[in-house]
Design a protein around this motif. Structure first.
Motif, short mmCIF file in Angstrom:
data_model
loop_
_atom_site.label_atom_id
_atom_site.label_comp_id
_atom_site.label_asym_id
_atom_site.label_seq_id
_atom_site.Cartn_x
_atom_site.Cartn_y
_atom_site.Cartn_z
N LEU A 73 4.20 2.01 -54.03
CA LEU A 73 5.09 1.04 -53.44
C LEU A 73 5.90 0.36 -54.19
O LEU A 73 7.06 -0.04 -54.04
CB LEU A 73 4.09 -0.01 -52.45
N ARG A 74 5.42 0.29 -55.43
CA ARG A 74 6.25 -0.43 -56.63
C ARG A 74 7.42 0.48 -56.91
O ARG A 74 8.59 -0.26 -57.51
CB ARG A 74 5.38 -0.48 -58.02
N ARG A 75 7.52 1.53 -56.40
CA ARG A 75 8.53 2.30 -56.73
C ARG A 75 9.90 1.78 -55.99
O ARG A 75 11.18 1.96 -56.57
CB ARG A 75 8.40 3.78 -56.00
N PHE A 76 9.63 1.23 -54.74
CA PHE A 76 10.51 0.64 -53.92
C PHE A 76 11.23 -0.61 -54.76
O PHE A 76 12.22 -1.24 -54.17
CB PHE A 76 10.21 0.41 -52.44
N PRO A 107 -1.37 17.48 -55.67
CA PRO A 107 -0.26 16.64 -55.95
C PRO A 107 -0.99 15.20 -56.30
O PRO A 107 -2.24 14.84 -56.09
CB PRO A 107 0.36 16.49 -54.47
N SER A 108 -0.16 14.75 -57.33
CA SER A 108 -0.50 13.48 -57.87
C SER A 108 -0.65 12.26 -56.69
O SER A 108 0.34 12.30 -55.71
CB SER A 108 0.58 12.99 -58.83
N PRO A 109 -1.71 11.45 -56.51
CA PRO A 109 -1.67 10.33 -55.82
C PRO A 109 -0.34 9.54 -55.71
O PRO A 109 -0.04 8.74 -54.64
CB PRO A 109 -3.11 9.63 -55.90
N LEU A 119 10.99 3.00 -43.16
CA LEU A 119 11.17 3.94 -44.39
C LEU A 119 12.56 3.94 -44.72
O LEU A 119 13.74 4.25 -44.04
CB LEU A 119 10.76 5.41 -43.66
N PRO A 120 13.07 3.86 -46.10
CA PRO A 120 14.47 3.88 -46.63
C PRO A 120 15.00 5.38 -46.26
O PRO A 120 14.38 6.22 -46.83
CB PRO A 120 13.86 3.72 -48.12
N THR A 160 3.17 9.80 -47.50
CA THR A 160 2.95 9.08 -46.09
C THR A 160 3.36 7.86 -45.84
O THR A 160 3.15 6.74 -46.78
CB THR A 160 1.38 9.08 -46.17
N PRO A 161 3.89 7.59 -44.58
CA PRO A 161 4.38 6.18 -44.63
C PRO A 161 3.43 4.98 -44.78
O PRO A 161 2.25 5.27 -44.56
CB PRO A 161 4.95 6.16 -43.16
N ASP A 162 3.74 4.13 -45.25
CA ASP A 162 2.90 2.84 -45.57
C ASP A 162 3.28 1.58 -44.84
O ASP A 162 4.21 1.30 -44.75
CB ASP A 162 2.78 2.50 -47.07
N PRO A 163 2.16 1.01 -44.01
CA PRO A 163 2.39 -0.09 -43.19
C PRO A 163 3.02 -1.39 -44.00
O PRO A 163 3.59 -2.33 -43.22
CB PRO A 163 1.13 -0.56 -42.61
#
Length: 409
Positions: free
Chosen positions: A98-101, A35-37, A50-51, A42-45
């Motif tokens: 994270l920019r996706r959010f 899979p693409s990175p 988590l939306p 995985t949840p990120d601190p």
């Protein structure tokens, strides 16, 4: 004999069994690539939560997250500067996830930035990951287009991002979406800007057939609005495009428009070069319509005359060379000789001794065609004098003199 046959059969069976075993032990080809990175979940601190149910972060949460992502970008840039590209792109990929959010526009702008770096670093895998993500965002934007107003800024950013990873076809398609909307909005300024961008993209990738209609439309806008500078620019672009695509009739139409402008503005310095190009187009068209050869002759002569009057001896010499070649192709040796004599004077004015030497050689060859060996001998001797001064092609002229001297006996 029977024992030998048994040994052969047994060996064949064993060999066949070993092949079957080897085939069964072949490593299985994975069903899909890793899979693409950018798609790791995985949840990120750094995420405040988590939306759930794909609900976006609140405005306050986005504002709190943004500085942390900017810090990640700076950290990645520092790692790259320190010679650690693998670590750098790992950090950038985290930032991009994270920019996706922060919304599609913020994500695309970040993808565009990192994509440009990945391309420069020749990181093909990273470029591919970014390209895949951009296409996913575009697909989403395409579906939203049917139910909501088109986000022009998003589409512009998508196009720029595609440019940064050198996916020109996709970039043009994205710009076409913007162009479609600004046309509907009758925003002439935006239409012109989009056409200019699209035209430059086509030209940068040598896609002349697609560039031509874009610049024809831009020319129409410039002409109708009396923008003379832009009109000249687009005509020059079109002349270049039609020359590259070997369309002499279209080229001729454009060059004649340019000529009209330069004559009306009394800009004579541009005329010799234009006349040369016009003559060349007529020469090409004359292959199908020999009557057009007269226009080719006329324009080469006018190119020479104008250049001589302006004391522009280099283009004057170019025009004469073209004219001589055309005379020779038509078997008009006397006219070619006359033009060659003028060429010698022109090259002398330009202090182009190498050009003079070549002109004498040309005169010598023309006299040989007429079997006028004494005149040919004179021309080659004049050429030899220049060759000796230049210390170039002395042996050639000496050989020509010997050959003509024998023929003259």
């Amino acid at each position: 004999m029977l024992k030998r046959l048994i040994v052969i059969v047994t060996a064949a069976i064993l060999f066949s069994s070993s092949l079957t075993l080897a085939e069964s032990k072949k490593p299985k080809v994975p069903d899909k690539f890793p899979p693409s990175p950018l798609e790791i979940t995985t949840p990120d601190p750094l995420l405040p939560r988590l939306p759930k149910d794909k609900q976006p972060l609140t405005l306050q949460e986005q504002q709190n997250l943004e500085p942390a992502l900017d810090a990640l970008n700076q950290e990645a840039a520092a790692k790259l500067q320190a010679g650690e590209p693998v670590v750098a792109f790992e950090i950038w990929n985290r930032e991009l996830r994270l920019r996706r959010f922060l919304g599609s526009l913020a994500e695309v702008q970040a993808l565009s930035r990192v994509g440009a770096i990945a391309w420069k670093q020749n990181n093909k895998e990273e470029v591919q990951y970014i390209l895949q993500r951009l296409q996913a965002i575009e697909k989403q934007a395409e579906s939203q287009k049917k139910t909501a107003q088109v986000d022009l800024e998003l589409w512009r950013s998508l196009a720029q991002a595609y440019q940064n990873v050198r996916s020109i076809k996709l970039a043009v398609e994205a710009y076409d979406q913007v162009l479609l909307v600004v046309r509907q909005q009758k925003d002439t300024t935006a239409v012109v800007e989009m056409l200019k961008t699209i035209g430059e993209l086509h030209l940068s990738w040598f896609d002349y057939p697609k560039a031509a209609p874009v610049y024809e439309e831009l020319l129409g806008f410039a002409t109708s609005q009396g923008e003379r500078v832009n009109e000249i620019t687009y005509l020059q672009r079109l002349a270049y495009i039609y020359e590259q695509t070997q369309q002499p009739q279209q080229s001729l139409n454009v060059l004649n428009k340019l000529l009209e402008i330069y004559v009306s503005e009394n800009n004579l310095t541009k005329i010799p070069e234009l006349k040369l190009a016009i003559a060349s187009d007529y020469e090409s068209l004359a292959k199908k319509d020999p009557n057009l050869l007269l226009e080719a002759f006329k324009n080469y002569q006018e190119a020479y005359t104008t250049a001589w009057q302006l004391k522009e001896y280099v283009p004057a010499g170019d025009a004469l060379q073209k004219l001589i070649a055309l005379y020779r192709s038509q078997g008009q040796i006397d006219e070619a000789l006359q033009a060659s004599q003028i060429l010698v004077q022109t090259e002398a004015q330009a202090a182009n001794f190498y050009g003079m030497m070549q002109a004498y050689d040309q005169i010598g060859q023309l006299y040989i065609e007429r079997k006028d060996f004494p005149q040919a001998l004179t021309a080659f001797k004049q050429g030899l004098e220049l060759a000796q001064q230049l210390k170039h092609e002395e042996a050639y002229f000496t050989g020509q003199i010997e050959k003509v001297s024998k023929a003259n006996l």
